[in-house]
Design a protein around this motif. Structure first.
Motif, PDB file in Angstrom:
ATOM      1  N   ASN A   1       0.843  -1.187   0.000  1.00 50.61           N
ATOM      2  CA  ASN A   1       0.000   0.000   0.000  1.00 50.61           C
ATOM      3  C   ASN A   1       0.883   1.244   0.000  1.00 50.61           C
ATOM      4  O   ASN A   1       2.083   1.191   0.192  1.00 50.61           O
ATOM      5  CB  ASN A   1      -0.938  -0.013   1.200  1.00 50.61           C
ATOM      6  CG  ASN A   1      -0.174   0.039   2.507  1.00 50.61           C
ATOM      7  OD1 ASN A   1       0.442   1.047   2.826  1.00 50.61           O
ATOM      8  ND2 ASN A   1      -0.205  -1.046   3.257  1.00 50.61           N
ATOM      9  N   ARG A   2       0.233   2.353  -0.198  1.00 50.88           N
ATOM     10  CA  ARG A   2       0.901   3.645  -0.281  1.00 50.88           C
ATOM     11  C   ARG A   2       1.786   3.926   0.917  1.00 50.88           C
ATOM     12  O   ARG A   2       2.927   4.373   0.786  1.00 50.88           O
ATOM     13  CB  ARG A   2      -0.192   4.716  -0.377  1.00 50.88           C
ATOM     14  CG  ARG A   2       0.233   6.042  -0.898  1.00 50.88           C
ATOM     15  CD  ARG A   2      -1.010   6.809  -1.340  1.00 50.88           C
ATOM     16  NE  ARG A   2      -1.859   7.183  -0.208  1.00 50.88           N
ATOM     17  CZ  ARG A   2      -1.534   8.143   0.647  1.00 50.88           C
ATOM     18  NH1 ARG A   2      -0.397   8.782   0.547  1.00 50.88           N
ATOM     19  NH2 ARG A   2      -2.361   8.469   1.635  1.00 50.88           N
ATOM     20  N   TYR A   3       1.273   3.665   2.116  1.00 50.63           N
ATOM     21  CA  TYR A   3       2.002   3.996   3.330  1.00 50.63           C
ATOM     22  C   TYR A   3       3.199   3.075   3.558  1.00 50.63           C
ATOM     23  O   TYR A   3       4.277   3.525   3.914  1.00 50.63           O
ATOM     24  CB  TYR A   3       1.066   3.985   4.535  1.00 50.63           C
ATOM     25  CG  TYR A   3       0.095   5.146   4.526  1.00 50.63           C
ATOM     26  CD1 TYR A   3       0.518   6.422   4.883  1.00 50.63           C
ATOM     27  CD2 TYR A   3      -1.231   4.977   4.162  1.00 50.63           C
ATOM     28  CE1 TYR A   3      -0.358   7.501   4.868  1.00 50.63           C
ATOM     29  CE2 TYR A   3      -2.114   6.042   4.144  1.00 50.63           C
ATOM     30  CZ  TYR A   3      -1.679   7.304   4.504  1.00 50.63           C
ATOM     31  OH  TYR A   3      -2.538   8.356   4.487  1.00 50.63           O
ATOM     32  N   ALA A   4       2.980   1.796   3.321  1.00 50.82           N
ATOM     33  CA  ALA A   4       4.080   0.851   3.478  1.00 50.82           C
ATOM     34  C   ALA A   4       5.205   1.199   2.508  1.00 50.82           C
ATOM     35  O   ALA A   4       6.389   1.112   2.853  1.00 50.82           O
ATOM     36  CB  ALA A   4       3.589  -0.569   3.235  1.00 50.82           C
TER      37      ALA A   4
ATOM     38  N   GLU B   1       5.841   4.203   1.289  1.00 49.23           N
ATOM     39  CA  GLU B   1       6.482   5.434   1.754  1.00 49.23           C
ATOM     40  C   GLU B   1       7.461   5.137   2.885  1.00 49.23           C
ATOM     41  O   GLU B   1       8.560   5.689   2.949  1.00 49.23           O
ATOM     42  CB  GLU B   1       5.407   6.432   2.220  1.00 49.23           C
ATOM     43  CG  GLU B   1       5.921   7.704   2.858  1.00 49.23           C
ATOM     44  CD  GLU B   1       6.789   8.547   1.914  1.00 49.23           C
ATOM     45  OE1 GLU B   1       6.666   8.389   0.692  1.00 49.23           O
ATOM     46  OE2 GLU B   1       7.608   9.334   2.431  1.00 49.23           O
TER      47      GLU B   1
END
Lengths: 194, 194
Positions: free
Chosen positions: B148-151, B153
DNA sequence: GTTAGCATGTAAGGAGTTACATGATTTT
DNA sequence: AAAATCATGTAACTCCTTACATGCTAAC
């Protein structure tokens, strides 16, 4: 107490959310995720899984894709109780959420929390780091310790690293606030300090 | 085993070299020195001091500057054996010297080792970090995990941090070699493990 | 066919935190 | 006078790593 037991629990719950997984794979994914430091050992993971099984947070499932030839692997998936527990852990705001070891894993699963929570955790962590910087600063002032060149360099590098993380958090915070859409790219060059 | 027992021993020996100190002060100095993470607790420090006393690495001394009014504090100083032990620990090259927790304290006392040792440790650590980067890189390639986006980042930030530390080490290595140029070259060869 | 990686566990032991205890001294 | 900080310890407990044990499977 390098990582509190809750952290590994949260990580397992979070990863299992992507689909059933067995221990070995769980470990690989986990180490990839927060592998910047210690790696998780089997002696740590398997007992944790057993404990979570007993607590009914996860359950064993049949590995559907396993060919008959393969050794049967124990595949875990999240139970309803496990799902609730995940939600509970993720909506915690407070020190436990933004301490060094806990922050990373929480951040990785930010996609599954409300923006309100995300902001609180990001800001909490930023404040924490800033306090740390301030404390070191004041400690350094009152200590007339004859610091050598190397100790000083280490100190400097440490301060810089923390300041860098503060800037990173600040960028993430403004990104969260700036865009209501979850589709924004985080790597903008907004130089919003603090 | 966040820090191996040897680390605190080395730290105490190194700090005590600056002059006699009592436990409380030792702890403060230590936490200032490597306070970017966990702090050392009394329940950890005092038993370690006792153990070092028994091993004859340090000895109790009279606190000369203590006014009569003050509660007598136990002040420690390094013995001859302690001095040898410090030298021994500091001249270690190999994984123990450049692992995450051990590196910092060793670096802080670099002023008391030969340049040869310093270079080996710095290069060892750099190689270690580069291996880590390579491993994550290759792991990422073979894992088709739906990150996902956060992982993602988090991953990105982690990589950047390590790359930054590699650059820092490269600059230090150049500086040690006498190349005072602020820019570092990609040249390197020695990565011989021991 | 042998090495490397997949896969799951257990037992012993170490390291260090938290919480408990206690009391002196300095600062507000 | 109260609060903070100085100062030194101990005991229980938790968590985790190391080392051991076992066996399958893919690749070279």
């Amino acid at each position: 107490m390098a990582r509190r037991a809750e952290t590994i629990e949260l990580a397992v719950l979070g990863l299992l959310h992507e689909g059933p997984m067995h221990g070995y794979e769980l470990r690989k994914r986990l180490n990839l995720m927060l592998g910047w430091g210690r790696v998780l050992s089997y002696g740590s993971l398997y007992p944790a899984l057993k404990k979570m099984l007993r607590a009914d947070l996860i359950k064993e499932a049949v590995a559907t894709t396993t060919p008959v030839t393969r050794r049967p692997r124990i595949v875990y998936e999240v139970t309803a109780a496990g799902h609730s527990e995940f939600e509970r852990l993720m909506s915690e705001v407070g020190p436990t959420a933004w301490e060094d070891d806990n922050f990373d894993i929480r951040f990785a699963f930010f996609g599954r929390t409300d923006m309100e929570i995300r902001l609180r955790v990001l800001e909490g962590r930023r404040t924490r780091l800033q306090e740390r910087l301030a404390r070191v600063q004041s400690d350094l002032e009152r200590t007339q310790a004859e610091v050598n060149r190397y100790a000083e360099e280490l100190q400097r590098h440490g301060v810089e690293s923390v300041e860098r993380e503060v800037r990173w958090l600040s960028e993430l915070i403004s990104a969260e606030r700036g865009e209501t859409s979850p589709e924004h790219q985080a790597s903008t060059s907004t130089s919003t300090d603090q």
